[in-house]
Write a protein that holds these residues in place. Structure first.
Motif, short mmCIF file in Angstrom:
data_model
loop_
_atom_site.label_atom_id
_atom_site.label_comp_id
_atom_site.label_asym_id
_atom_site.label_seq_id
_atom_site.Cartn_x
_atom_site.Cartn_y
_atom_site.Cartn_z
N GLY A 59 0.76 -1.21 -0.03
CA GLY A 59 0.19 -0.17 0.04
C GLY A 59 0.90 1.07 0.17
O GLY A 59 1.92 1.37 -0.39
N ASP A 60 0.26 2.38 0.84
CA ASP A 60 1.04 3.57 0.73
C ASP A 60 1.31 4.01 2.24
O ASP A 60 0.45 3.45 3.22
N ALA A 61 2.34 4.81 2.46
CA ALA A 61 2.63 5.15 3.91
C ALA A 61 3.46 6.24 4.10
O ALA A 61 4.66 6.49 3.86
N PRO A 62 2.55 7.56 4.03
CA PRO A 62 3.20 8.69 4.48
C PRO A 62 3.64 8.86 5.76
O PRO A 62 3.15 8.32 6.65
N VAL A 63 4.86 9.11 6.11
CA VAL A 63 5.62 9.19 7.47
C VAL A 63 6.14 10.56 7.88
O VAL A 63 6.78 11.41 7.15
N ILE A 64 5.69 11.14 9.09
CA ILE A 64 6.34 12.34 9.44
C ILE A 64 7.41 12.05 10.67
O ILE A 64 6.82 11.20 11.72
N GLY A 65 8.61 12.43 10.79
CA GLY A 65 9.28 12.20 11.80
C GLY A 65 10.21 13.33 12.21
O GLY A 65 10.29 14.40 11.77
N PHE A 74 11.09 15.84 8.94
CA PHE A 74 11.04 15.30 7.84
C PHE A 74 9.94 14.68 7.48
O PHE A 74 9.08 13.98 8.23
N VAL A 75 9.73 14.52 6.14
CA VAL A 75 8.66 13.53 5.75
C VAL A 75 9.28 12.45 4.71
O VAL A 75 10.21 12.63 4.08
N VAL A 76 9.00 11.03 5.07
CA VAL A 76 9.11 9.99 4.32
C VAL A 76 8.21 9.91 3.34
O VAL A 76 7.01 9.43 4.11
N CYS A 77 8.29 10.00 2.12
CA CYS A 77 7.19 9.68 1.32
C CYS A 77 6.95 8.40 0.60
O CYS A 77 7.75 8.09 -0.08
N PRO A 262 11.04 18.02 3.02
CA PRO A 262 10.63 18.76 4.43
C PRO A 262 9.31 18.97 4.54
O PRO A 262 8.39 18.63 3.67
N THR A 263 8.83 18.74 5.89
CA THR A 263 7.23 19.25 6.18
C THR A 263 7.18 20.59 5.74
O THR A 263 7.79 21.37 5.40
N VAL A 264 5.52 20.58 5.91
CA VAL A 264 4.93 21.80 5.49
C VAL A 264 4.29 22.39 7.18
O VAL A 264 3.81 21.55 7.68
N ALA A 265 4.79 23.55 7.36
CA ALA A 265 4.39 23.90 8.82
C ALA A 265 3.87 25.28 9.02
O ALA A 265 4.21 26.07 8.13
N VAL A 266 2.90 25.35 10.03
CA VAL A 266 2.55 26.86 10.16
C VAL A 266 2.69 26.98 11.74
O VAL A 266 2.34 26.00 12.62
N PRO A 267 2.82 28.21 12.30
CA PRO A 267 2.46 28.40 13.70
C PRO A 267 1.14 28.51 14.35
O PRO A 267 0.33 29.00 13.43
N PHE A 268 0.82 27.83 15.45
CA PHE A 268 -0.47 28.02 15.87
C PHE A 268 -0.47 27.80 17.20
O PHE A 268 0.18 26.91 17.75
N ALA A 269 -0.96 28.76 18.05
CA ALA A 269 -1.02 28.35 19.63
C ALA A 269 0.18 28.17 20.10
O ALA A 269 0.20 27.56 21.14
N GLY A 270 1.27 28.97 19.93
CA GLY A 270 2.42 28.92 20.33
C GLY A 270 3.39 27.70 19.96
O GLY A 270 4.53 27.42 20.67
N VAL A 271 3.08 26.57 19.19
CA VAL A 271 3.73 25.72 18.60
C VAL A 271 3.76 25.71 17.11
O VAL A 271 2.89 26.37 16.55
N GLU A 272 4.28 24.75 16.43
CA GLU A 272 4.35 24.69 15.00
C GLU A 272 3.56 23.34 14.77
O GLU A 272 3.76 22.20 15.31
N VAL A 273 2.88 23.30 13.65
CA VAL A 273 2.23 22.18 13.25
C VAL A 273 2.71 21.62 11.99
O VAL A 273 2.62 22.53 11.02
N HIS A 274 2.91 20.31 11.83
CA HIS A 274 3.78 19.93 10.46
C HIS A 274 2.81 18.98 9.89
O HIS A 274 2.18 18.02 10.73
N LYS A 275 2.82 19.16 8.67
CA LYS A 275 2.34 18.21 7.64
C LYS A 275 2.99 17.89 6.38
O LYS A 275 4.00 18.42 6.25
N THR A 276 2.41 16.84 5.80
CA THR A 276 2.97 16.54 4.13
C THR A 276 2.99 17.77 3.50
O THR A 276 1.99 18.48 3.65
#
Length: 607
Positions: A59-65, A74-77, A262-276
């Protein structure tokens, strides 16, 4: 607030996943001295065995580490690409205008196995045999079949008997549907894993050389050859109602490697939220957070959490979150994909968020409103426009093959899902992964290998020039969406199965935890909702105008107030939406984990 389970707290390690066996295996690897990357891979391999209706090694497996030693995130795609021969012209020559959700025509390069190997080679510490071994044991010796898997097999049993004999051989032992809870084994898959381990051992004692040997055996050796022979030599029935061979070849597997980006991230509520990146729908979550911040959502969350009776969402909060989700998902449908440039910087900018926030009104909007980042006019797939026009005109949803994720064979409908795992270790390494695809009900088992191929090409449009067009060598736009929150030395991995709903169910969770102060378990347990106004990414791309699906626990008063605002409210069972999990490091340095009671499979483990 009383929760269904305690938040696990400790100092050694935590694993949370959608299946208790995967969580236990991940914890076993941590106890054996492995790190979070070893444990995540072991849990992922285990999920590919014990939840075959939700994912598989093909199958498929996106991973954020996140590696704590150097702060690397990072993202392993592990999303495989469209085969070289799968052009829009090739489909049209077959008379196919929509990629069917089942069978060979939808097959892309299997990415999950390669992604786990890549994660191990770059960041793990243990030999492959130690990490893959538990999955081999479950495949060879058996495991208790969860009720959902038994139901899915029953749904497609006649399809297997009539059209997919290789699947019948594996999933209908003795010709019968296995019972829920019965011990179920997959000797073919065990044999495949054991042969891959033998190839690894033959490469010598070096750990990385062994991992590479297993990768070559899968993508250039006996696995690739078996896939090629089956896809080219055996036409199989698919969702078109006809039998077809496919486009996937051994050369496609040999040319593919899991990639790190790289991940894609935005700041929110004093932290960073990271996604693919936008080859998946992950940035949809980030867009929602940006717009909600522009709307001052923190006050709404605090009001909801401070309710005197039972803390829970108010109609004001649900309305705002749903309307923002509709806007972000419209942008997804217009702009996301891997086949054309995506104006992501603009889509995630504060200025664009403020522009989109001004569209949120006091009543439910019934339109479809993608934006125009950088002044560019959105272009939508003709089939999507047609599906929307039909629904807006009052046409009933097309309840034909392909409803839900994953798409199901023509014998019947069986709503699908995927799985998820989160890990944190004593060094602070964190992993979030959402393995999926290779569903037993969507693609026949490759003879002798014991697993199915991914049918992710169904996400692509057979129309040129779109961000999500079918294009050889490009990734289908997946719904899979692991996530990572990072603060100053703390943060957590999180995610859920659920197709298009993944980046809707996680929004209330994050709001409750990051803004409302609820702990991870309380934030997961709280009643939730999602918009069904959003177009489904899977055939037949249906939607419900102004639809809002809400758990019964939301409360009759809240549901009534939402209906008064114009939402078409559908009441869902009290514990039915989402299967979230999370694991991470708190600001106090203690490790924490939580898992969703929904589905009665997910558990956290740790100490």
């Amino acid at each position: 607030m009383i929760t269904t389970r305690p938040v696990l707290t400790g100092t050694f390690g935590m694993v949370a996943s959608t299946h208790w066996l995967a969580s236990a295996v991940g914890m076993r690897v941590l106890e054996a001295g492995g790190n979070a990357f070893d444990a995540a891979a072991a849990a992922g391999f285990t999920l590919s065995v014990v939840e075959p209706h939700l994912n598989g090694p093909g199958g498929d497996a996106p991973v954020i580490g996140h590696r704590a030693a150097d702060g690397r995130t990072f993202v392993v795609c592990g999303q495989g690409v469209v085969p070289a021969g799968a052009t829009t012209a090739a489909y049209r020559d077959l008379g196919v205008t929509e990629v069917p959700g089942t069978g060979h025509l939808a097959a892309v390069v299997p990415g999950a196995f390669g992604a786990w190997l890549d994660l191990l080679a770059r960041y793990g510490t243990l030999p492959l045999a130690d990490v893959l071994g538990p999955a081999v044991g479950y495949a060879r010796d058996g495991y208790p079949l969860v009720p959902a898997a038994a139901r899915t097999i029953a749904t497609v049993a006649e399809m297997f008997r009539t059209h997919w004999p290789s699947s019948a051989e594996v999933y209908l032992p003795g010709g019968a549907v296995p019972a829920a809870g019965a011990r179920f084994a997959n000797p073919q898959l065990a044999g495949t894993f054991e042969r891959l381990l033998a190839e690894a051992a033959a490469a010598g004692a070096d750990r990385e050389a062994q991992i590479e040997a297993a990768r070559r055996a899968f993508y250039e050796g006996f696995v690739a050859q078996a896939v090629d022979a089956f896809v080219t030599g055996t036409p199989v029935m698919d969702a078109t109602g006809r039998a077809h061979t496919g486009f996937l070849r051994a050369d496609d597997l040999a040319a593919w490697h899991a990639t790190e980006e790289p991940t894609v991230a935005v700041p929110f509520a004093g932290v960073e939220v990271h996604k693919t990146g936008p080859w998946g729908q992950g940035p949809v979550l980030l867009q929602q957070l940006r717009v909600l911040e522009a709307l001052g959502v923190a006050d709404l969350v605090r009001d909801a959490v401070a309710r005197v009776d039972v803390p829970g969402p108010t109609a004001d909060l649900v309305h705002v979150v749903v309307e923002v989700a509709k806007l972000a998902m419209a942008d997804r449908d217009a702009w996301y994909g891997d086949s054309a440039p995506v104006p992501l910087a603009t889509l995630l900018s504060p200025a664009y968020a403020a522009e989109r926030a001004r569209l949120v009104g006091p009543v439910a909007d019934g339109g479809f409103r993608p934006g125009s980042p950088d002044g560019r006019a959105p272009r939508l797939a003709a089939a999507l426009v047609a599906a929307r026009a039909a629904a807006d005109a009052g046409a009933a949803p097309r309840l034909d093959v392909g409803l839900g994720e994953p798409t199901v064979s023509p014998i019947g409908l069986s709503p699908g899902d995927t799985c998820h795992v989160d890990v944190v270790d004593r060094w602070g390494n964190r992993v979030s992964a959402t393995p999926s695809g290779g569903w037993l009900q969507s693609s026949p088992v490759v003879p002798g290998l014991g697993f199915s191929l991914p049918t992710r090409a169904q996400m692509c449009w057979v129309e040129d020039g779109l961000p999500a067009s079918l294009l050889p060598g490009r990734r289908p736009r997946t719904t899979l969406s692991p996530g990572l929150v990072l603060g100053d030395g703390h943060g957590f991995a999180f995610g859920t199965p659920g197709g298009d709903q993944q980046d809707q169910w996680t929004v209330p969770f994050l709001l409750r935890h990051l803004l409302g102060g609820l702990d991870l378990q309380a934030a997961i347990d709280a009643p939730t909702w999602h918009s069904s106004h959003v177009h489904q990414s899977f055939h037949p791309r249906s939607h419900t105008p102004r639809g809002l699906v809400a758990e019964q626990r939301l409360g009759a008063d809240v549901r009534t107030a939402l209906a008064a605002r114009g939402h078409a409210v559908q009441e869902a069972a009290p514990w039915s939406l989402g299967r979230l999990s999370a694991a991470g490091v708190g600001p106090d340095g203690l490790l924490r984990a939580a898992a969703d009671p929904r589905g009665q499979q997910g558990y956290a483990a740790g100490r």
